[in-house]
Design an enzyme around this catalytic site. Structure first.
Site, PDB file in Angstrom:
ATOM      1  N   THR A  75       0.852  -1.200   0.000  1.00 27.67           N
ATOM      2  CA  THR A  75       0.000   0.000   0.000  1.00 27.67           C
ATOM      3  C   THR A  75       0.883   1.244   0.000  1.00 27.67           C
ATOM      4  O   THR A  75       0.681   2.176  -0.785  1.00 27.67           O
ATOM      5  CB  THR A  75      -0.953  -0.031   1.219  1.00 27.67           C
ATOM      6  N   GLN A 180       1.082  -9.897  -6.477  1.00 32.70           N
ATOM      7  CA  GLN A 180       0.596 -11.277  -6.624  1.00 32.70           C
ATOM      8  C   GLN A 180       1.409 -12.074  -7.630  1.00 32.70           C
ATOM      9  O   GLN A 180       1.403 -13.304  -7.599  1.00 32.70           O
ATOM     10  CB  GLN A 180      -0.895 -11.266  -7.029  1.00 32.70           C
ATOM     11  N   SER A 200       5.144  -6.864  -1.831  1.00 28.94           N
ATOM     12  CA  SER A 200       4.815  -7.004  -0.411  1.00 28.94           C
ATOM     13  C   SER A 200       5.308  -8.353   0.085  1.00 28.94           C
ATOM     14  O   SER A 200       5.079  -9.376  -0.572  1.00 28.94           O
ATOM     15  CB  SER A 200       3.289  -6.914  -0.248  1.00 28.94           C
ATOM     16  N   ALA A 201       5.956  -8.372   1.250  1.00 29.82           N
ATOM     17  CA  ALA A 201       6.557  -9.619   1.743  1.00 29.82           C
ATOM     18  C   ALA A 201       5.514 -10.644   2.181  1.00 29.82           C
ATOM     19  O   ALA A 201       5.685 -11.847   1.976  1.00 29.82           O
ATOM     20  CB  ALA A 201       7.487  -9.311   2.923  1.00 29.82           C
ATOM     21  N   HIS A 202       4.402 -10.164   2.769  1.00 28.19           N
ATOM     22  CA  HIS A 202       3.494 -11.140   3.388  1.00 28.19           C
ATOM     23  C   HIS A 202       2.668 -11.933   2.388  1.00 28.19           C
ATOM     24  O   HIS A 202       1.942 -12.849   2.765  1.00 28.19           O
ATOM     25  CB  HIS A 202       2.594 -10.463   4.438  1.00 28.19           C
ATOM     26  N   THR A 238      13.622   4.674  10.215  1.00 26.88           N
ATOM     27  CA  THR A 238      14.613   3.625  10.488  1.00 26.88           C
ATOM     28  C   THR A 238      14.189   2.327   9.799  1.00 26.88           C
ATOM     29  O   THR A 238      13.038   1.917   9.907  1.00 26.88           O
ATOM     30  CB  THR A 238      14.738   3.423  12.015  1.00 26.88           C
ATOM     31  N   CYS A 334     -18.781  -5.854   1.867  1.00 31.43           N
ATOM     32  CA  CYS A 334     -20.065  -5.815   2.557  1.00 31.43           C
ATOM     33  C   CYS A 334     -20.749  -4.487   2.232  1.00 31.43           C
ATOM     34  O   CYS A 334     -20.124  -3.440   2.267  1.00 31.43           O
ATOM     35  CB  CYS A 334     -19.819  -5.918   4.050  1.00 31.43           C
TER      36      CYS A 334
HETATM   37  C1  LIG Z   1      -2.437  -6.784  -5.742  1.00 31.24           C
HETATM   38  C2  LIG Z   1      -2.250  -6.168  -4.403  1.00 31.24           C
HETATM   39  N1  LIG Z   1      -1.722  -4.933  -4.308  1.00 31.24           N
HETATM   40  C3  LIG Z   1      -1.524  -4.333  -3.128  1.00 31.24           C
HETATM   41  C4  LIG Z   1      -1.861  -4.955  -1.946  1.00 31.24           C
HETATM   42  C5  LIG Z   1      -1.589  -4.255  -0.627  1.00 31.24           C
HETATM   43  O1  LIG Z   1      -0.538  -4.922   0.026  1.00 31.24           O
HETATM   44  P1  LIG Z   1      -0.109  -4.616   1.556  1.00 31.24           P
HETATM   45  O2  LIG Z   1      -0.994  -5.480   2.384  1.00 31.24           O
HETATM   46  O3  LIG Z   1       1.320  -5.053   1.634  1.00 31.24           O
HETATM   47  O4  LIG Z   1      -0.276  -3.178   1.804  1.00 31.24           O
HETATM   48  C6  LIG Z   1      -2.416  -6.231  -1.994  1.00 31.24           C
HETATM   49  C7  LIG Z   1      -2.867  -6.899  -0.751  1.00 31.24           C
HETATM   50  O5  LIG Z   1      -4.046  -7.117  -0.560  1.00 31.24           O
HETATM   51  C8  LIG Z   1      -2.622  -6.856  -3.249  1.00 31.24           C
HETATM   52  O6  LIG Z   1      -3.148  -8.079  -3.348  1.00 31.24           O
END
Ligand SMILES: Cc1ncc(COP(=O)(O)O)c(C=O)c1O
Length: 393
Positions: A75, A180, A200-202, A238, A334
């Protein structure tokens, strides 16, 4: 109550922390806990660890270490890319695909408030960008393009090589949200000539709270926040040394899985499950057909209807499937207060009607699953659909 442990089929939302990421973070926690800007030995160890992570990520992504800006996640990365690049350009036009993640739509809306014209590029029925429309708009005042590399809700993979070529020829900056795609396909940043890439790492087995923006060397960006001069003066704060170690280890493992057959096995499990799910009445595929078009290899997205062909409510289905011991998600949000599903903007952009666009379900697999565990999913979906059908007004 379900006897077996619940199955997690929601990799696109987040992934469990990979063991290699856990180990890398434990090591960094011991040795590299200090502030990497500190000049003493503790700080130097942290700085060394951070630079190792940076080099490792860069080599996984086909670029040099100088391209990486660590940040809190995709994000933030998307906002830094679009707002930071736009701030260095005369006000103009931003093109985005009609199927972007809300983070891109939100950054685009901010630019619109600053006077930018934002033009969504339409997609076809499988979620692929209309390249003709893109090409026809690649002239002034267009200065910036943002395209999601692989769509999280419907699994479509955009032809990034062609899009990058078109943008480069037109002299327009290209940002891609590769959140993705990166867990499943190589991102050859330099070879493709990408200007800005968000990660994004997660989403790939790393920890939450860290991501990166890849910036083509030489590209100017206005930082979003002032403060320290970290990350080449483009992202103050940091640096998250321990999280970065987990991120780098997870991405390196994802790259190995793309080469050692793990990804192919996952794809075969997905194909098998998809075949069984499509055999159920009232189930159809949304997004690309993986036998004919590029699609994320772990990804299934469905539209579901009852015996009379009436679309079911995607959100109710997610809850009903959880009662059957299967964790999935729906693309619909929702609606304020009613509790009923609102249509997914992505499915609407692909041409589905409002009730069909509220009936979506996404199953996204990961390497933590054994193929045999997936055998119970079709029956679970059948039961969940029957319970939602019975509850429909
Ligand atoms: C395609 C895509 N872009 C951006 C994001 C945002 O990622 P983050 O959770 O690291 O802010 C996501 C996560 O839902 C995503 O699937």
């Amino acid at each position: 109550m379900v006897a077996e442990a619940p199955l997690y089929l929601d990799a696109c939302a987040t992934t469990p922390l990979a063991q290699v990421a856990h180990e890398a973070m434990e090591a960094a926690r011991q040795l590299a806990w200090a502030n990497p800007s500190s000049l003493h030995g503790f700080g130097l160890s942290a700085a060394e660890s951070l630079e190792r992570s940076r080099h490792s990520l860069a080599s996984s992504l086909g670029t040099g270490a100088e391209a990486i800006r660590f940040c809190s996640g995709a994000t933030e990365s998307v906002h830094l890319a679009l707002l930071g690049a736009a701030a260095t350009l005369p006000v103009g036009r931003l093109l985005i695909s009609a199927v972007e993640h809300p983070a891109v739509n939100a950054a685009a809306a901010q630019l619109q408030r600053q006077g930018w014209q934002v033009e969504p590029i339409p997609v076809g029925p499988t979620g692929l960008l209309d390249l003709g429309v893109l090409e026809s708009l690649l002239h002034p005042p267009t200065r910036l393009v943002s395209v999601i590399a692989a769509q999280s809700e419907v699994g479509s993979i955009q032809p990034l090589t062609t899009i990058a070529q078109l943008c480069r020829q037109a002299g327009v900056l290209l940002h891609t949200d590769a959140v993705q795609l990166a867990p499943h396909r190589p991102i050859a940043m330099d070879e493709l000539g990408l200007d800005l890439v968000s990660l994004s790492a997660h989403k790939l087995g790393g920890p939450r709270g860290v991501g990166a923006l890849l910036v083509r060397p030489g590209l100017r960006l206005e930082p979003l926040l002032g403060g320290g001069g970290q990350e080449r003066g483009q992202r103050a704060g940091t640096e998250p040394v321990v999280l970065a170690a987990g991120f780098a280890a997870a991405l390196a493992a994802a790259r190995r899985h793309q080469l050692d057959g793990t990804s192919q096995r996952l794809e075969a499990s997905r194909d098998h499950l998809l075949h069984d799910l499509l055999a159920l009445p009232g189930v159809r595929l949304s997004g690309p057909d993986p036998t004919r078009q590029p699609r994320l290899p772990h990804h299934i997205s469905l539209l579901l209807s009852d015996g009379q062909g009436r679309p079911l409510d995607g959100r109710k289905l997610v809850r009903a499937l959880w009662n059957e011991g299967v964790a999935v998600s729906s693309g619909s949000a929702c609606s304020g207060g009613s509790g009923r599903a609102e249509p997914s903007p992505v499915l609407l952009a692909m041409g589905w009607d409002r009730s069909q666009a509220a009936s979506g379900l996404r199953l996204s697999l990961g390497s933590w699953l054994e193929a045999s565990q997936l055998e119970r999913v079709p029956l679970a979906l059948e039961r969940a659909m029957a319970s939602c059908g019975a509850a429909a007004p």
